[in-house]
Motif scaffolding. Structure first.
Motif, PDB file in Angstrom:
ATOM      1  N   ARG A  78      -0.014  11.920   7.175  1.00 23.02           N
ATOM      2  CA  ARG A  78      -0.742  12.769   6.135  1.00 23.02           C
ATOM      3  C   ARG A  78      -2.025  12.138   5.747  1.00 23.02           C
ATOM      4  O   ARG A  78      -2.900  13.011   5.023  1.00 23.02           O
ATOM      5  N   THR A  84       0.906  -1.153  -0.020  1.00 27.08           N
ATOM      6  CA  THR A  84       0.141  -0.051  -0.115  1.00 27.08           C
ATOM      7  C   THR A  84       1.016   1.249   0.159  1.00 27.08           C
ATOM      8  O   THR A  84       2.168   1.214  -0.628  1.00 27.08           O
ATOM      9  N   GLY A  85       0.412   2.373   0.510  1.00 29.14           N
ATOM     10  CA  GLY A  85       1.263   3.518   0.540  1.00 29.14           C
ATOM     11  C   GLY A  85       0.977   4.242  -0.763  1.00 29.14           C
ATOM     12  O   GLY A  85       0.129   3.848  -1.590  1.00 29.14           O
ATOM     13  N   SER A  86       1.651   5.650  -0.805  1.00 29.53           N
ATOM     14  CA  SER A  86       1.332   6.444  -1.997  1.00 29.53           C
ATOM     15  C   SER A  86       1.893   5.999  -3.186  1.00 29.53           C
ATOM     16  O   SER A  86       1.432   6.148  -4.330  1.00 29.53           O
ATOM     17  N   THR A  87       3.009   5.218  -3.193  1.00 20.05           N
ATOM     18  CA  THR A  87       3.855   5.165  -4.219  1.00 20.05           C
ATOM     19  C   THR A  87       3.266   4.185  -5.287  1.00 20.05           C
ATOM     20  O   THR A  87       3.194   4.610  -6.546  1.00 20.05           O
ATOM     21  N   HIS A 139      12.621   1.435   5.952  1.00 22.55           N
ATOM     22  CA  HIS A 139      11.734   0.229   6.054  1.00 22.55           C
ATOM     23  C   HIS A 139      10.985  -0.456   4.912  1.00 22.55           C
ATOM     24  O   HIS A 139      10.633   0.333   3.728  1.00 22.55           O
ATOM     25  N   ASP A 188       1.252  -5.899   4.787  1.00 28.41           N
ATOM     26  CA  ASP A 188       0.779  -5.218   6.174  1.00 28.41           C
ATOM     27  C   ASP A 188      -0.375  -4.765   6.374  1.00 28.41           C
ATOM     28  O   ASP A 188      -1.282  -4.481   5.590  1.00 28.41           O
ATOM     29  N   GLY A 214       7.900  -3.149   4.050  1.00 26.26           N
ATOM     30  CA  GLY A 214       6.740  -3.477   5.046  1.00 26.26           C
ATOM     31  C   GLY A 214       6.764  -2.670   6.132  1.00 26.26           C
ATOM     32  O   GLY A 214       7.018  -1.353   5.925  1.00 26.26           O
ATOM     33  N   LYS A 270      12.755  10.160  -0.315  1.00 31.55           N
ATOM     34  CA  LYS A 270      13.250   8.990  -0.578  1.00 31.55           C
ATOM     35  C   LYS A 270      14.852   8.537  -0.990  1.00 31.55           C
ATOM     36  O   LYS A 270      15.457   7.443  -0.988  1.00 31.55           O
ATOM     37  N   GLY A 277       7.257  -0.528  -1.627  1.00 31.87           N
ATOM     38  CA  GLY A 277       7.400   0.626  -1.499  1.00 31.87           C
ATOM     39  C   GLY A 277       8.763   0.767  -0.291  1.00 31.87           C
ATOM     40  O   GLY A 277       9.147  -0.179   0.106  1.00 31.87           O
ATOM     41  N   ILE A 278       9.350   1.746  -0.207  1.00 32.70           N
ATOM     42  CA  ILE A 278      10.444   1.974   0.598  1.00 32.70           C
ATOM     43  C   ILE A 278      10.199   3.060   1.591  1.00 32.70           C
ATOM     44  O   ILE A 278       9.693   4.134   1.061  1.00 32.70           O
TER      45      ILE A 278
END
Ligand code: F6R
Length: 242
Positions: free
Chosen positions: A167, A36-39, A138, A67, A140, A202, A132-133
């Motif tokens: 955010r 997941t996440g924005s990337t 990190h 996760d 996950g 990043k 993603g990172i």
């Protein structure tokens, strides 16, 4: 390590989607590890577009997400269950029964995590793991630590991750403090790993992942020991790798 330089976010997203769709075309019943996440959102949206054009078929694909926040129900809009449906699963022909995300609604961490490990193992581990990172390296929710983690486990999120993720929440206090995450060892079992990164925030993490020492202080650095990693990143994220 194969590093693919993208012009910008849209280019990064298309290139990542190309790699994922090639995997699905080559092996229609493949196992995808998802993030997941924005990337990755742009890559998911690109895949939806190609699905709508008839170019890629997810009917036999199964997925395992990295996760989930501990303590959120599956229909909580902040949960990763919800995120995956909203950004991807509800818009393609995947069978929802074949999609898996750690069960953050199960307060029994031990049971939730070992059940998840068993499922990932029985599925034979991902053919392709999308990552993603984090700004702190990190992957996950495996945060910098003095050792690399193994299987799925419950983690306390670091202040920097809580801040970065706030955010997406109304208030910082609303960000859950714990999550269930696949371990580093499980991630390393994937046969191919695709890391996506964009933006200057990043740059240090991407540099340390690719060229720093292999250390649990930068969990992504362990990917240097994996035989099949592709990093697709924009110029800003690669700015320290010149
Ligand atoms: C999400 C995950 C995290 C994110 C990382 C980067 O499932 O595992 O490791 O990939 O926090 O997040 P973004 O893409 O929002 O910068």
């Amino acid at each position: 390590f194969k590093i693919v330089k993208a012009r910008d976010y849209a280019d990064m997203s298309r290139k990542a989607a190309n790699i994922i769709s090639a995997q699905v075309i080559l092996k229609p019943d493949c196992v995808l590890g998802l993030a997941t996440g924005s990337t990755p959102i742009g890559a998911y949206h690109q895949l939806i577009d190609w699905y709508n054009k008839g170019d890629v078929d997810f009917s036999q694909v199964s997925t395992y997400n990295l996760d989930e926040y501990r303590g959120l129900t599956h229909d909580d809009p902040q949960s990763y269950h919800y995120f995956m449906r909203d950004n991807f699963f509800d818009h393609i022909n995947i069978d929802l029964a074949n999609t898996h995300v750690p069960d953050g609604s199960n307060p029994d961490a031990e049971a939730a995590c070992s059940a998840y490990d068993k499922m990932v193992e029985e599925a034979g581990y991902p053919d392709l793991q999308l990552l993603g990172i984090g700004n702190n390296g990190h992957i996950g929710f495996n945060e910098p630590d003095d050792h690399f983690s193994k299987g799925t486990h419950c983690v306390d999120l670091t202040e920097s991750t809580i801040k970065a993720n706030s955010r997406l929440f109304e208030r910082e206090e609303d960000v859950p403090r714990q999550a269930y995450t696949m371990g580093v060892q499980t991630i390393m079992y994937a046969r191919m790993i695709l890391v996506v990164a964009n933006g200057a925030a990043k740059a240090q993490a991407v540099h340390d992942m690719c060229f720093g020492p292999v250390t649990p202080q930068c969990p992504a650095s362990i990917l240097q020991l994996h035989p099949n990693v592709v990093v697709v990143a924009d110029a800003e994220a690669l700015s320290l790798c010149e």
